[in-house]
Design a protein around this motif. Structure first.
Motif, PDB file in Angstrom:
ATOM      1  N   ASP A 125      -3.748  -8.247  -2.433  1.00  0.00           N
ATOM      2  CA  ASP A 125      -3.118  -7.188  -3.217  1.00  0.00           C
ATOM      3  C   ASP A 125      -2.348  -7.774  -4.394  1.00  0.00           C
ATOM      4  O   ASP A 125      -2.408  -7.265  -5.516  1.00  0.00           O
ATOM      5  CB  ASP A 125      -2.179  -6.355  -2.351  1.00  0.00           C
ATOM      6  N   SER A 177      -2.917  -7.480  -8.512  1.00  0.00           N
ATOM      7  CA  SER A 177      -1.834  -7.156  -9.440  1.00  0.00           C
ATOM      8  C   SER A 177      -1.686  -8.239 -10.496  1.00  0.00           C
ATOM      9  O   SER A 177      -1.448  -7.950 -11.676  1.00  0.00           O
ATOM     10  CB  SER A 177      -0.522  -6.995  -8.662  1.00  0.00           C
ATOM     11  N   ASP A 231       0.837  -1.182   0.000  1.00  0.00           N
ATOM     12  CA  ASP A 231       0.000   0.000   0.000  1.00  0.00           C
ATOM     13  C   ASP A 231       0.881   1.244   0.000  1.00  0.00           C
ATOM     14  O   ASP A 231       2.100   1.171   0.035  1.00  0.00           O
ATOM     15  CB  ASP A 231      -0.963  -0.016   1.194  1.00  0.00           C
TER      16      ASP A 231
END
Length: 212
Positions: free
Chosen positions: A125, A129, A3
């Motif tokens: 996450d 991606s 992040d």
């Protein structure tokens, strides 16, 4: 994967860039040897011959350096594709060259490709991606299919993105099955089969085909 609070600034010096690159190379060795879950930061820094403090100068977590490893591999996986097709190129020959380049790059990165699938199941996450990278390939192939439709070479009723997603997924799964999981299969066979299926699905005939 990381992040906004964990993204590190790029190195400001050539020495810093070398240290970061060494950590990425070392991380790849450790990840491929030990797997993602069993890899430790101390193993990565030992492989890179640098301190733990140096690691935290460039990366916040093990996930961050794994992302950097995969970004480097992605650059290798960006093979010549049908989007480079010139108007007078044989589209089947271009697809064949693209598939061959993809399989050869996949073979060079096969262990990482397996780890990519594993990490995507446990890290949201990275999964996002992973999907983004996959869709970039799909969108590129969709543009190529649309150009072939505009040239009257491909059935206009096929939706380009969905068609590209189906055909790209077939090739990716074939690569994973044979090159990552290690099921017997020669790259020449993979290239022939995937190209034939691409061509048949799109209704393309090689220009050197006597029946064309």
């Amino acid at each position: 994967m990381a992040d906004a609070t964990t993204v590190k600034e790029p190195p400001a010096t050539a020495r810093g860039a070398r240290t970061r690159a060494a950590l990425i190379s070392a991380a790849r060795v450790v990840f491929e040897r030990d797997g993602f879950l069993n890899s430790r930061l101390t193993d990565i820094t030992a492989e890179a011959d640098c301190s733990t403090g140096s690691f935290y100068t460039y990366f916040a977590t093990k996930e961050d350096v794994f992302f950097a490893v995969m970004e480097r591999a992605r650059d290798d996986m960006l093979h010549p594709g049908v989007h480079h097709q010139a108007p007078d190129d044989d589209p089947v020959a271009v697809i064949e060259a693209s598939n061959r380049a993809y399989f050869e790059a996949y073979q060079r990165n096969a262990r990482l490709m397996m780890l990519q699938e594993q990490v995507a199941t446990i890290n949201a996450d990275f999964r996002a991606s992973r999907i983004e990278r996959s869709e970039a390939f799909v969108e590129r192939n969709a543009r190529s299919i649309k150009r072939m439709q505009d040239a009257g070479l491909v059935d206009e009723t096929l939706e380009p993105v969905m068609t590209a997603r189906a055909l790209s997924g077939m090739v990716a799964r074939l690569a994973y099955h044979h090159l990552a999981l290690g099921v017997d299969g020669d790259i020449n066979d993979l290239v022939f089969t995937s190209t034939k299926l691409w061509a048949n699905a799109l209704g393309l005939t090689p220009r050197n085909d006597p029946s064309h």
